[in-house]
Design a protein around this motif. Sequence first.
Motif, mmCIF file in Angstrom:
data_model
loop_
_atom_site.group_PDB
_atom_site.id
_atom_site.type_symbol
_atom_site.label_atom_id
_atom_site.label_comp_id
_atom_site.label_asym_id
_atom_site.label_seq_id
_atom_site.Cartn_x
_atom_site.Cartn_y
_atom_site.Cartn_z
ATOM 1 N N ILE A 96 0.842 -1.202 0.000
ATOM 2 C CA ILE A 96 0.000 0.000 0.000
ATOM 3 C C ILE A 96 0.876 1.251 0.000
ATOM 4 C CG2 ILE A 96 -1.629 1.357 1.371
ATOM 5 C CD1 ILE A 96 -2.875 -1.314 2.274
ATOM 6 N N TYR A 97 1.896 1.252 0.877
ATOM 7 C CA TYR A 97 2.778 2.421 0.947
ATOM 8 C C TYR A 97 3.527 2.635 -0.372
ATOM 9 C CZ TYR A 97 2.277 3.498 5.933
ATOM 10 O OH TYR A 97 1.800 3.895 7.148
ATOM 11 N N GLN A 98 3.813 1.559 -1.092
ATOM 12 C CA GLN A 98 4.525 1.673 -2.361
ATOM 13 C C GLN A 98 3.588 2.021 -3.527
ATOM 14 O OE1 GLN A 98 6.937 -1.886 -2.996
ATOM 15 N NE2 GLN A 98 7.498 -1.909 -0.832
ATOM 16 N N GLY A 99 2.287 2.123 -3.249
ATOM 17 C CA GLY A 99 1.342 2.521 -4.279
ATOM 18 C C GLY A 99 0.900 1.402 -5.191
ATOM 19 N N HIS A 100 1.037 0.132 -4.725
ATOM 20 C CA HIS A 100 0.693 -1.008 -5.568
ATOM 21 C C HIS A 100 -0.724 -1.525 -5.321
ATOM 22 C CE1 HIS A 100 5.293 -1.884 -5.711
ATOM 23 N NE2 HIS A 100 4.934 -0.946 -6.574
ATOM 24 N N CYS A 101 -1.466 -0.888 -4.427
ATOM 25 C CA CYS A 101 -2.801 -1.378 -4.075
ATOM 26 C C CYS A 101 -3.886 -0.387 -4.498
ATOM 27 C CB CYS A 101 -2.876 -1.675 -2.572
ATOM 28 S SG CYS A 101 -1.816 -3.032 -2.059
ATOM 29 N N ASN B 163 -6.269 0.719 -8.040
ATOM 30 C CA ASN B 163 -6.685 0.258 -9.370
ATOM 31 C C ASN B 163 -5.923 0.999 -10.470
ATOM 32 O OD1 ASN B 163 -8.606 -1.660 -8.528
ATOM 33 N ND2 ASN B 163 -10.159 -0.068 -8.246
ATOM 34 N N GLU B 164 -5.866 0.378 -11.616
ATOM 35 C CA GLU B 164 -5.161 0.966 -12.746
ATOM 36 C C GLU B 164 -5.786 2.321 -13.105
ATOM 37 O OE1 GLU B 164 -3.906 -0.189 -17.365
ATOM 38 O OE2 GLU B 164 -4.949 -1.644 -16.075
ATOM 39 N N GLY B 165 -4.913 3.297 -13.319
ATOM 40 C CA GLY B 165 -5.369 4.626 -13.694
ATOM 41 C C GLY B 165 -5.547 5.584 -12.528
ATOM 42 N N VAL B 166 -5.469 5.081 -11.294
ATOM 43 C CA VAL B 166 -5.614 5.945 -10.123
ATOM 44 C C VAL B 166 -4.332 6.757 -9.939
ATOM 45 C CG1 VAL B 166 -5.819 5.972 -7.614
ATOM 46 C CG2 VAL B 166 -7.277 4.470 -8.973
ATOM 47 N N ASP B 167 -4.470 8.046 -9.685
ATOM 48 C CA ASP B 167 -3.323 8.943 -9.498
ATOM 49 C C ASP B 167 -3.242 9.361 -8.036
ATOM 50 O OD1 ASP B 167 -1.301 10.763 -9.587
ATOM 51 O OD2 ASP B 167 -2.396 12.272 -10.766
ATOM 52 N N PRO B 168 -2.324 8.766 -7.262
ATOM 53 C CA PRO B 168 -2.237 9.129 -5.834
ATOM 54 C C PRO B 168 -1.708 10.533 -5.597
ATOM 55 C CG PRO B 168 -0.532 7.545 -6.451
ATOM 56 C CD PRO B 168 -1.417 7.701 -7.636
ATOM 57 N N THR B 169 -1.198 11.210 -6.647
ATOM 58 C CA THR B 169 -0.709 12.591 -6.475
ATOM 59 C C THR B 169 -1.787 13.631 -6.761
ATOM 60 O OG1 THR B 169 0.054 12.776 -8.780
ATOM 61 C CG2 THR B 169 1.586 11.814 -7.178
ATOM 62 N N PRO C 81 -6.581 7.978 0.009
ATOM 63 C CA PRO C 81 -5.909 6.680 -0.076
ATOM 64 C C PRO C 81 -6.752 5.527 0.460
ATOM 65 C CG PRO C 81 -4.902 8.060 1.623
ATOM 66 C CD PRO C 81 -5.840 8.924 0.867
ATOM 67 N N LEU C 82 -7.512 5.754 1.531
ATOM 68 C CA LEU C 82 -8.353 4.693 2.062
ATOM 69 C C LEU C 82 -9.415 4.282 1.043
ATOM 70 C CD1 LEU C 82 -9.402 2.781 4.238
ATOM 71 C CD2 LEU C 82 -10.701 4.693 5.199
ATOM 72 N N GLY C 83 -10.071 5.270 0.444
ATOM 73 C CA GLY C 83 -11.082 4.957 -0.550
ATOM 74 C C GLY C 83 -10.508 4.209 -1.740
ATOM 75 N N ALA C 84 -9.287 4.575 -2.145
ATOM 76 C CA ALA C 84 -8.647 3.910 -3.285
ATOM 77 C C ALA C 84 -8.311 2.462 -2.955
ATOM 78 C CB ALA C 84 -7.393 4.672 -3.703
ATOM 79 N N VAL C 85 -7.854 2.234 -1.723
ATOM 80 C CA VAL C 85 -7.537 0.861 -1.309
ATOM 81 C C VAL C 85 -8.811 0.023 -1.236
ATOM 82 C CG1 VAL C 85 -6.676 -0.563 0.594
ATOM 83 C CG2 VAL C 85 -5.402 1.471 -0.115
ATOM 84 N N LEU C 86 -9.885 0.591 -0.707
ATOM 85 C CA LEU C 86 -11.152 -0.146 -0.638
ATOM 86 C C LEU C 86 -11.678 -0.481 -2.028
ATOM 87 C CD1 LEU C 86 -13.004 1.694 2.279
ATOM 88 C CD2 LEU C 86 -11.784 -0.483 2.367
#
Length: 517
Positions: A459-464, A466-472, A478-483
């Motif tokens: 998760i910390y490395q940004g591997h969790c 979905n494709e196309g999600v931009d964490p920047t 981040p919680l919503g993206a992981v869910l």
Amino acid sequence: MDMKVSKKKLGLKEKYQHMTRGLGWETSYQQMDDVFPYAKYEGIKIHDWDKWEDPFRLTMDAYWKYQAEKERKLYAIIDAYAQNNGHLSVTDARYINAIKLFLNGISPLEYMAHRGFAHVGRQFPGVGPRVACLMQSLDEIRHAQTQIHALSNYNKYYNGFHEFRHMIERVWYLSVPRSFFDDAVTAGPFEFMVAIGFSFEYVLTNLLFVPFVSGAAYNGDMGTMTFGFSAQSDEARHMTLGLEVIKFILEQDPDNLPIVQRWIDKWTWRGYRVLTLVGMMMDYMLPKRIMSWKEAWEVYFEENGGALFKDLARYGIRPPKWLDQIAFDKDHLSHQAWATFYQYGAVCNFHTWMPTDDEMDWLSKKYPNSFDKYYRPRLEFWRDEAAKGNRFYNKTLPMLCQTCQIPMIFTEPGDPTQICYREVDYKDTKYHFCSDGCKEIFEHEPEKYIQAWLPAQQIYQGHCFNEGVDPTAEGFDPLGAVLDYYHMAAGRDNFDFDGSEDQKNFEAWRGLATKNA
């Protein structure tokens, strides 16, 4: 005049010999070592495969008849349970979260066991163990199917049951049971048989399919009770197979003893760590409890396992390592686990809650030397804070053990106030461990365990995401993206039980079932 001679009817042993052992042959144009490349991989020496004794002489025709009768009874009860809205007969909706954990954390392991036995059965030159592996492979896929069928009824009414196949590969806590099988299926065939036939069947499923499934019956869940007891008759055969494997290996060559002893040490510990989930389910997730985790461990491992190791002592096998730590931990294991899941209820596909006063009093009686002193004050504080609107969720990610992949929640042997922490430097990288057992297992095979897929780090490395999600991106959640990556519906599958959709629906449906509109 020729006399009529009656043919002697074959006994069960002779019939079994004809239908199994006669199917093997020695290769002619290929080397046996090339056909069975894993047979010597682990250093195990087998001199006579015919010395293998089959604990249950099941032929294919007998197997189908035996299992078909069980299937008829099983599905008759499952169908009746579903048609009569049996899900409304359980004690209360909190119980259903234990079944969510079972479906997501246990049922996929049955399928992994099916694949594992199908694989290792191909690797043995001896016909006896090949047939035994075939039968167990069939058992395991049947268990996965019956569990999914029985629990699918709950998916019609409650959240959290919908993506178990997806979640076993992604959700953080499910990496614990999955890593156990990933470890086993990437071992050699003999180690797999010890890992699953001994550890998984004797240590783990014995504690799951007897005390926990009895708890399911105690809480009115006849569907879970039925498939559990249906599977347990197979588990008895599997445990006997696991013991036969160990005895067979030890009787073949004295050089096998230290290898088998190391496997028994390793897989007892690994199985015990997975049982953390079962201990929590028994002590905290059953509204009506049949026995505590501590009592179950004492009956099903200390007493039964003690007898097993006495039997194996004549081969030179000693009891597994770290039993003194396990004996101490049984007073603390389930409480530490529940505290962890309560904190991280935002990223679970089941609900958590605080025990009632009556339930805490029950825990006090079952754990008189630990609960009131170490755990009740914490639980009462969290409950009081939740009543003020400050329900506690931990918003950081925990450090994980490199071997068992459980967060670093366990305490030092003999000191429940101090988190146990061990570390190893390997190839310029520091690895973390929750115990001496996990540390020693890593040190024996470091190249295997450095490949572990640890959810927190991923998760910390940004591997969790979905494709196309931009964490920047601005306002990124981040919680919503992981869910989303987990396929969890925020607010439906997770968070606290109180006020949840499951709680409200259960109360409304039960009211309709017991009152006039």
